[in-house]
Design a protein around this motif. Sequence first.
Motif, short mmCIF file in Angstrom:
data_model
loop_
_atom_site.label_atom_id
_atom_site.label_comp_id
_atom_site.label_asym_id
_atom_site.label_seq_id
_atom_site.Cartn_x
_atom_site.Cartn_y
_atom_site.Cartn_z
N VAL A 145 0.82 -1.22 0.00
CA VAL A 145 0.00 0.00 0.00
C VAL A 145 0.85 1.27 0.00
CG1 VAL A 145 -0.28 -0.11 2.51
CG2 VAL A 145 -1.89 1.20 1.12
N ASP A 146 1.91 1.29 0.80
CA ASP A 146 2.74 2.49 0.87
C ASP A 146 3.45 2.74 -0.46
OD1 ASP A 146 2.03 3.02 3.49
OD2 ASP A 146 3.66 1.79 4.30
N ALA B 130 -7.40 3.63 -7.50
CA ALA B 130 -6.95 4.88 -6.89
C ALA B 130 -6.09 5.65 -7.88
CB ALA B 130 -6.16 4.60 -5.61
N SER C 282 -4.49 10.03 -8.83
CA SER C 282 -4.23 11.39 -8.35
C SER C 282 -5.41 12.30 -8.66
CB SER C 282 -2.97 11.94 -9.02
OG SER C 282 -2.83 13.33 -8.79
N GLN D 61 -5.65 4.91 3.96
CA GLN D 61 -4.37 5.43 3.50
C GLN D 61 -4.48 6.20 2.19
OE1 GLN D 61 -4.97 2.30 4.39
NE2 GLN D 61 -3.26 1.33 5.44
N PHE D 62 -5.66 6.14 1.53
CA PHE D 62 -5.78 6.72 0.20
C PHE D 62 -6.73 7.92 0.19
CE2 PHE D 62 -3.56 3.03 -1.02
CZ PHE D 62 -3.06 3.27 -2.27
N ARG E 225 0.89 4.09 -3.06
CA ARG E 225 0.59 5.50 -2.80
C ARG E 225 1.74 6.39 -3.27
NH1 ARG E 225 -0.53 5.78 2.91
NH2 ARG E 225 1.71 5.93 3.17
N ARG E 226 2.96 5.93 -3.01
CA ARG E 226 4.13 6.73 -3.43
C ARG E 226 4.20 6.82 -4.95
NH1 ARG E 226 8.97 6.16 -5.38
NH2 ARG E 226 8.76 3.89 -5.56
N LEU F 75 -6.02 11.90 -3.16
CA LEU F 75 -6.22 10.81 -4.09
C LEU F 75 -7.70 10.49 -4.23
CD1 LEU F 75 -3.39 8.34 -2.99
CD2 LEU F 75 -3.33 10.01 -4.83
N THR G 54 -10.56 7.58 -5.03
CA THR G 54 -10.73 6.13 -5.01
C THR G 54 -12.11 5.76 -5.55
OG1 THR G 54 -11.58 6.13 -2.75
CG2 THR G 54 -9.20 5.81 -3.03
N ARG H 27 1.58 9.42 -6.21
CA ARG H 27 1.91 10.81 -5.87
C ARG H 27 3.15 11.30 -6.60
NH1 ARG H 27 0.36 10.22 0.53
NH2 ARG H 27 -1.84 10.72 0.27
#
Length: 327
Positions: A130-131, A281, A283, A160-161, A134-135, A165, A167, A138
Amino acid sequence: MPQLADLDLLLSVEHYGSVGKAAQAHSLSQPAASIRISAMERRLGLRLLERSPTGSKLTEDGEMLAKYARNVMHAARELLEFGSGSQSAGAERLRLAGSPGVAEHLIPEWLNRSGFSFGEVRVEVQTGGVDELRRLIRADRVDLAFVDGWCQAGSPVPKQFREDLVTQYICDDRLAVVVGALHPWARRAGPVTVRELASAQLVLRERGSGLREFTDELLGSARASRSYVELPSSAAVKQVVATGQRVTVLNISTVRSEIADGRLRLVPVDQEMPAKPIYAAWSERRGLPGHARELVDIAASKGSPMPGAELGPKVTSTGGMTVDVHS
């Protein structure tokens, strides 16, 4: 003019002597392949195939078209080789990412259902936790990511999103008890109990994985003291179960092909099995390019085909929601 993918399909029919085998080589269903060839026949005003119960062969016009198609496909491959080296700024490109299970089992199917061809867009797929996903979003390293399971209790949006962001819910991926075709439970009429499952010969994912945590929680105090096999991947677990007498718990999305061909069987359980929600997900600032929007729409409409709907009329997700399963 005929599409390159259709010409390539015709050459495969010539090679295999069968629309069905050609369809399989192109990751298509036989009806879809037949529709594409029939559409090409209508556009060209030619009859390209002679179909019979023993297979299909090209007509005289089909053989002539195949001769030209080989030249066209050769030129197209040379063009693609040139284009892949030049990195043209105008080249269409779709950059995707997904959690491991989604990237391996669902994204390829959604791409096939969307009608993408390599002659139209370059598709690149990455995987990560997940991390990492997300990175990647972004940092503008991917246009779109598909994530599963990370849901705050009582909320339809992965916690976390949320920041900057967007979704969109896609489908649920249910967990199920799975055995090989020769296991006695494969022919069992009624559901198994958790106590029966706990005392069975089990194959488990490694400690620390989401599947292992769920399995340990499911078995709880009913867990019997006996040996088990622990493996680091779902592919290895499926291999052991399909060829032996052991039992496991896996996401349905990872076993659909084995269920379809009969190598594995789903076993009903006497309690409701949870499911992990899957989300798209991207931007909020950049939005979605055209091909990515199309893929999200395809994924949301098709979801994850889930065999064994008889295992229960509803599915409870890890976020506590009850939702209908896409079929």
